[in-house]
Design a protein around this motif. Sequence first.
Motif, PDB file in Angstrom:
ATOM      1  N   VAL A  43       0.903  -1.284  -0.047  1.00 39.21           N
ATOM      2  CA  VAL A  43       0.244  -0.072   0.100  1.00 39.21           C
ATOM      3  C   VAL A  43       0.448   1.374   0.057  1.00 39.21           C
ATOM      4  O   VAL A  43       0.553   2.183  -0.611  1.00 39.21           O
ATOM      5  CB  VAL A  43      -0.849  -0.532   1.260  1.00 39.21           C
ATOM      6  N   ALA A  44       2.032   1.241   0.844  1.00 43.88           N
ATOM      7  CA  ALA A  44       2.789   2.727   0.875  1.00 43.88           C
ATOM      8  C   ALA A  44       3.572   2.399  -0.641  1.00 43.88           C
ATOM      9  O   ALA A  44       3.344   3.718  -1.535  1.00 43.88           O
ATOM     10  CB  ALA A  44       4.361   2.083   2.275  1.00 43.88           C
ATOM     11  N   ILE A  45       4.083   1.552  -1.561  1.00 47.88           N
ATOM     12  CA  ILE A  45       4.600   1.591  -2.520  1.00 47.88           C
ATOM     13  C   ILE A  45       3.347   2.035  -3.512  1.00 47.88           C
ATOM     14  O   ILE A  45       3.920   2.856  -4.266  1.00 47.88           O
ATOM     15  CB  ILE A  45       4.843  -0.077  -3.249  1.00 47.88           C
ATOM     16  N   GLY A  46       2.230   2.047  -3.177  1.00 48.24           N
ATOM     17  CA  GLY A  46       0.600   2.792  -4.002  1.00 48.24           C
ATOM     18  C   GLY A  46       0.950   4.265  -3.150  1.00 48.24           C
ATOM     19  O   GLY A  46       0.177   4.715  -5.073  1.00 48.24           O
ATOM     20  N   HIS A  50       1.820   6.730  -7.218  1.00 49.74           N
ATOM     21  CA  HIS A  50       1.270   8.125  -7.196  1.00 49.74           C
ATOM     22  C   HIS A  50       1.839   9.534  -7.160  1.00 49.74           C
ATOM     23  O   HIS A  50       0.976  10.090  -7.765  1.00 49.74           O
ATOM     24  CB  HIS A  50      -0.461   7.590  -6.359  1.00 49.74           C
ATOM     25  N   ALA A  51       2.332   8.881  -6.044  1.00 50.35           N
ATOM     26  CA  ALA A  51       3.097  10.318  -6.223  1.00 50.35           C
ATOM     27  C   ALA A  51       4.240  10.869  -7.011  1.00 50.35           C
ATOM     28  O   ALA A  51       4.186  11.714  -7.748  1.00 50.35           O
ATOM     29  CB  ALA A  51       3.898  10.758  -4.583  1.00 50.35           C
ATOM     30  N   LEU A  52       4.902  10.430  -7.651  1.00 50.91           N
ATOM     31  CA  LEU A  52       5.650  10.539  -8.560  1.00 50.91           C
ATOM     32  C   LEU A  52       5.722   9.788  -9.779  1.00 50.91           C
ATOM     33  O   LEU A  52       5.983  10.533 -10.667  1.00 50.91           O
ATOM     34  CB  LEU A  52       6.736   8.669  -8.921  1.00 50.91           C
ATOM     35  N   PHE A  53       4.172   9.433 -10.010  1.00 53.49           N
ATOM     36  CA  PHE A  53       3.991   9.193 -12.148  1.00 53.49           C
ATOM     37  C   PHE A  53       2.320   9.282 -12.293  1.00 53.49           C
ATOM     38  O   PHE A  53       2.163   9.798 -13.107  1.00 53.49           O
ATOM     39  CB  PHE A  53       3.913   7.754 -11.929  1.00 53.49           C
ATOM     40  N   VAL A  58       6.233  17.645 -11.439  1.00 52.89           N
ATOM     41  CA  VAL A  58       6.917  18.698 -13.078  1.00 52.89           C
ATOM     42  C   VAL A  58       5.743  18.027 -13.958  1.00 52.89           C
ATOM     43  O   VAL A  58       4.491  17.058 -14.048  1.00 52.89           O
ATOM     44  CB  VAL A  58       8.034  17.882 -13.450  1.00 52.89           C
ATOM     45  N   ASP A  59       5.575  18.567 -14.334  1.00 50.57           N
ATOM     46  CA  ASP A  59       4.001  18.420 -15.461  1.00 50.57           C
ATOM     47  C   ASP A  59       4.427  18.259 -17.061  1.00 50.57           C
ATOM     48  O   ASP A  59       3.803  17.566 -16.876  1.00 50.57           O
ATOM     49  CB  ASP A  59       3.211  20.290 -15.654  1.00 50.57           C
TER      50      ASP A  59
END
Length: 84
Positions: A43-46, A50-53, A58-59
């Motif tokens: 779950v933490a990896i999820g 989400h935060a990275l990809f 960056v936009d």
Amino acid sequence: MGYALHYYDLVLVCIAASLGLGAGIGYATPVAIEVSIAVLGVVAIGFIAHALFVNGPVDEPEDLTDEVAVEEVPQVLSPVNTAD
């Protein structure tokens, strides 16, 4: 000047909370602590993915090529002393 929570602050809290919940479940229930931490580690990896990809910092990839002037860097991170 007040501090407001931002998306990445909440991501860090969610990562810590999921791993802490895994440890709590491991100690409080008959589920093995290794299993509960591993499952909630996914779950933490999820949250991290989400935060990275999905909601990355960056936009566009072109944003990574922008140079930052030394004056724009916060003083706590700046290796250069200023006259302030």
